[in-house]
Design an enzyme around this catalytic site. Structure first.
Site, PDB file in Angstrom:
ATOM      1  N   GLU A 130      31.996  44.946  22.758  1.00  0.00           N
ATOM      2  CA  GLU A 130      30.717  45.590  22.439  1.00  0.00           C
ATOM      3  C   GLU A 130      30.867  46.633  21.327  1.00  0.00           C
ATOM      4  O   GLU A 130      31.625  47.598  21.470  1.00  0.00           O
ATOM      5  CB  GLU A 130      30.133  46.262  23.693  1.00  0.00           C
ATOM      6  N   LYS A 183      26.413  51.704  33.877  1.00  0.00           N
ATOM      7  CA  LYS A 183      26.902  50.636  32.978  1.00  0.00           C
ATOM      8  C   LYS A 183      27.537  51.286  31.747  1.00  0.00           C
ATOM      9  O   LYS A 183      28.585  50.868  31.268  1.00  0.00           O
ATOM     10  CB  LYS A 183      25.747  49.710  32.570  1.00  0.00           C
ATOM     11  N   ASP A 187      42.851  45.323  37.180  1.00  0.00           N
ATOM     12  CA  ASP A 187      41.883  44.403  37.773  1.00  0.00           C
ATOM     13  C   ASP A 187      40.469  44.993  37.642  1.00  0.00           C
ATOM     14  O   ASP A 187      40.098  45.903  38.386  1.00  0.00           O
ATOM     15  CB  ASP A 187      42.277  44.216  39.251  1.00  0.00           C
ATOM     16  N   HIS A 217      23.736  52.906  17.946  1.00  0.00           N
ATOM     17  CA  HIS A 217      24.202  51.617  18.456  1.00  0.00           C
ATOM     18  C   HIS A 217      23.913  50.506  17.455  1.00  0.00           C
ATOM     19  O   HIS A 217      24.777  49.710  17.124  1.00  0.00           O
ATOM     20  CB  HIS A 217      23.509  51.326  19.788  1.00  0.00           C
TER      21      HIS A 217
HETATM   22  P1  NDP Z   1      52.210  43.464  43.007  1.00  0.00           P
HETATM   23  O1  NDP Z   1      52.179  42.331  43.965  1.00  0.00           O
HETATM   24  O2  NDP Z   1      52.633  43.168  41.609  1.00  0.00           O
HETATM   25  O3  NDP Z   1      53.131  44.604  43.670  1.00  0.00           O
HETATM   26  C1  NDP Z   1      53.579  45.715  42.955  1.00  0.00           C
HETATM   27  C2  NDP Z   1      54.975  45.464  42.431  1.00  0.00           C
HETATM   28  O4  NDP Z   1      55.370  46.553  41.638  1.00  0.00           O
HETATM   29  C3  NDP Z   1      55.968  45.299  43.562  1.00  0.00           C
HETATM   30  O5  NDP Z   1      56.730  44.144  43.299  1.00  0.00           O
HETATM   31  C4  NDP Z   1      56.857  46.536  43.441  1.00  0.00           C
HETATM   32  O6  NDP Z   1      58.190  46.232  43.652  1.00  0.00           O
HETATM   33  C5  NDP Z   1      56.711  46.877  41.975  1.00  0.00           C
HETATM   34  N1  NDP Z   1      56.931  48.293  41.670  1.00  0.00           N
HETATM   35  C6  NDP Z   1      57.769  48.768  40.721  1.00  0.00           C
HETATM   36  N2  NDP Z   1      57.700  50.103  40.646  1.00  0.00           N
HETATM   37  C7  NDP Z   1      56.804  50.505  41.557  1.00  0.00           C
HETATM   38  C8  NDP Z   1      56.265  51.778  41.910  1.00  0.00           C
HETATM   39  N3  NDP Z   1      56.657  52.907  41.311  1.00  0.00           N
HETATM   40  N4  NDP Z   1      55.301  51.830  42.850  1.00  0.00           N
HETATM   41  C9  NDP Z   1      54.857  50.704  43.473  1.00  0.00           C
HETATM   42  N5  NDP Z   1      55.349  49.467  43.173  1.00  0.00           N
HETATM   43  C10 NDP Z   1      56.297  49.355  42.223  1.00  0.00           C
HETATM   44  O7  NDP Z   1      50.806  44.146  42.871  1.00  0.00           O
HETATM   45  P2  NDP Z   1      49.885  44.864  43.924  1.00  0.00           P
HETATM   46  O8  NDP Z   1      50.339  44.809  45.326  1.00  0.00           O
HETATM   47  O9  NDP Z   1      49.655  46.198  43.343  1.00  0.00           O
HETATM   48  O10 NDP Z   1      48.582  43.960  43.835  1.00  0.00           O
HETATM   49  C11 NDP Z   1      47.830  43.944  42.643  1.00  0.00           C
HETATM   50  C12 NDP Z   1      47.459  42.520  42.302  1.00  0.00           C
HETATM   51  O11 NDP Z   1      46.752  41.924  43.395  1.00  0.00           O
HETATM   52  C13 NDP Z   1      46.502  42.490  41.138  1.00  0.00           C
HETATM   53  O12 NDP Z   1      46.903  41.416  40.301  1.00  0.00           O
HETATM   54  C14 NDP Z   1      45.152  42.184  41.780  1.00  0.00           C
HETATM   55  O13 NDP Z   1      44.314  41.527  40.873  1.00  0.00           O
HETATM   56  C15 NDP Z   1      45.537  41.302  42.931  1.00  0.00           C
HETATM   57  N6  NDP Z   1      44.668  41.197  44.092  1.00  0.00           N
HETATM   58  C16 NDP Z   1      43.559  41.974  44.275  1.00  0.00           C
HETATM   59  C17 NDP Z   1      42.784  41.869  45.414  1.00  0.00           C
HETATM   60  C18 NDP Z   1      41.628  42.791  45.605  1.00  0.00           C
HETATM   61  O14 NDP Z   1      41.391  43.651  44.789  1.00  0.00           O
HETATM   62  N7  NDP Z   1      40.860  42.669  46.687  1.00  0.00           N
HETATM   63  C19 NDP Z   1      43.132  40.896  46.459  1.00  0.00           C
HETATM   64  C20 NDP Z   1      44.349  40.182  46.199  1.00  0.00           C
HETATM   65  C21 NDP Z   1      45.069  40.306  45.055  1.00  0.00           C
HETATM   66  P3  NDP Z   1      58.815  46.067  45.125  1.00  0.00           P
HETATM   67  O15 NDP Z   1      58.235  44.799  45.660  1.00  0.00           O
HETATM   68  O16 NDP Z   1      60.254  45.984  44.878  1.00  0.00           O
HETATM   69  O17 NDP Z   1      58.400  47.265  45.913  1.00  0.00           O
END
Ligand code: NDP
Length: 410
Positions: free
Chosen positions: A70, A251, A267, A364
């Protein structure tokens, strides 16, 4: 199938021409990333990435990457940031909520009692389901429950508040809930667990941004600035009262917020769902900002749930999201949320100021003129020539743009 095979199939079935398939074949994302991020991938959609300037957040100058199609969004954010001056932003806590929801016709007193008496056991079980987040200093912080009565069913939501550190946390929370649900099934085999899932209404991940604007920054002189400030206060108050206005008010805020969320590979649906649900927290949908005239100037504030991630999801997989993080130079998800709240506040100020002074169209449309020029087929140098001529017209539309383009081409 590979992306090429999928495109070929669509050509064979007459859904796409060869030319369109060739266009779709042009990609900048490495195929292995694009094809593995989503399903049935055939191409990618390009959205321009820009950078907003003049942001100073908690005393630090920031360049803000914004992905948007936009016109005028980035200009407005930059302009709003200049007016806001130093924006103070904070994220007091960063917890995500997971829900295990039970359905049935019996009372839930036994479960509620077990949650209290066996809390530590449940927390241990939850944390054992995702030990790496505990190692990072996160894990379950609180367990609570809420009851709901449906037509002939009673529901119990067992809520887990989880510190997911710098991740958005959806997968982490869902994995923890699965572990706990197994334990609850062992304890209460006769009860029905309807589902277990993260809640996007992240009321324990609120970010607040706040600014104080001296009146003389809003206009050429103090008195005029104070008048504009009063109108901005009224416009913000009106957005609290009328949901038709609130939707547009918000918005405009989302113009900036979504652009940063997208640029950082976060996301957009998760934040959008959270923010709009939060805007209705008082029982009706309201504008998200407050603007007040005070002795010190115009004071603005925005508070909103921002469960954004600086790690995980697509944030480090998409090369350009990684580039956005390099530009932002943030250390944590909390800091990213603060910057995004500040962008929302600046974006809102720019919109309200334009709205109560020149009207939104003037600025705009001046920027929209280039899009209009491209829409009617202007190419290369013609785009700016047509846009410039359009800006001098009293009205701007495709018909006028076409006439100008014909003149330019002659
Ligand atoms: P991930 O599954 O990617 O988990 C986070 C990863 O980051 C883990 O593997 C973790 O490692 C790693 N990590 C590295 N450093 C850190 C830190 N400092 N703090 C925390 N984690 C760290 O992502 P999320 O669980 O965050 O889920 C987000 C995804 O899920 C997005 O793609 C979203 O679109 C999707 N999603 C959204 C939904 C919703 O909004 N309702 C439903 C389902 C999916 P380790 O495993 O070693 O701890």
């Amino acid at each position: 199938m590979t992306p090429a095979q999928r495109r070929n199939q669509l050509v064979e079935e007459g859904e796409l021409t060869e030319n369109t398939a060739d266009l779709l074949a042009q990609q900048t994302l490495p195929e292995e990333i694009a094809n593995h991020l989503i399903e049935n991938q055939i191409s990618e959609v390009e959205i321009p990435l820009g950078v907003a300037q003049h942001f100073k957040i908690n005393g630090i100058k920031k360049w803000i990457p914004m992905a948007t199609e936009e016109p005028s969004v980035i200009a407005a954010a930059s302009n709003g940031a200049k007016l806001c001056g130093d924006i103070k932003a904070e994220t007091p806590q960063r917890l995500m909520r997971g829900q295990i929801v039970l359905a049935g016709q019996q009372a839930y007193q036994d479960i509620i009692q077990a949650l209290e008496e066996r809390r530590e056991e449940l927390i241990l079980c939850a944390n054992d389901s995702y030990p790496s987040i505990v190692k990072r200093g996160g894990g379950v912080r609180e367990i609570a429950s809420r009851e709901f009565q449906g037509e002939d069913q009673a529901y119990l939501s067992i809520d887990f508040l989880i510190d997911v550190k710098d991740a958005m946390g959806a997968n982490i929370v869902n994995a923890i809930l699965e572990g706990v649900a197994t334990k609850l099934r062992e304890w209460f085999p006769e009860r029905e667990i309807l589902f277990s899932i993260l809640s996007n209404l992240a009321t324990e991940s609120l970010a607040t941004a706040h600014c104080i604007i001296p009146f003389d920054r809003l206009a050429a002189d103090r008195q005029m600035g104070e008048q504009i400030a009063k109108k901005i206060q009224q416009a913000a108050e009106y957005a609290k009262l009328d949901p038709y206005r609130a939707a547009t008010h918000n918005k405009g805020i989302m113009n900036g917020i979504d652009a940063v969320i997208l640029a950082t590979g976060n996301d957009t649906r998760a934040t959008g769902a959270a923010i709009h649900a939060y805007a209705a927290k008082n029982g009706h949908y309201e504008g998200l900002t407050q603007w007040r005239v005070t002795e010190d100037g115009l004071v603005g504030e925005i508070t909103l749930p921002l469960a954004v991630a600086s790690v995980g999801g697509a944030s480090k997989v998409l090369p350009k999201a990684a580039a956005s993080f390099e530009l932002l130079n943030v250390d944590s998800a909390k800091e990213l949320a603060q910057l995004i709240a500040a962008v929302g506040l600046a974006q809102n100020l720019a919109a309200l100021r334009a709205l109560v002074t020149d009207g939104i169209q003037k600025g705009h449309m001046a920027l929209q003129a280039r899009t209009l020029a491209m829409t009617v087929g202007a190419k290369g140098a013609e785009i700016e020539q047509v846009a410039q001529a359009l800006r001098s017209k009293a009205k701007m539309n495709q018909e006028i743009a076409k006439e100008i383009l014909l003149d330019v081409q002659q």
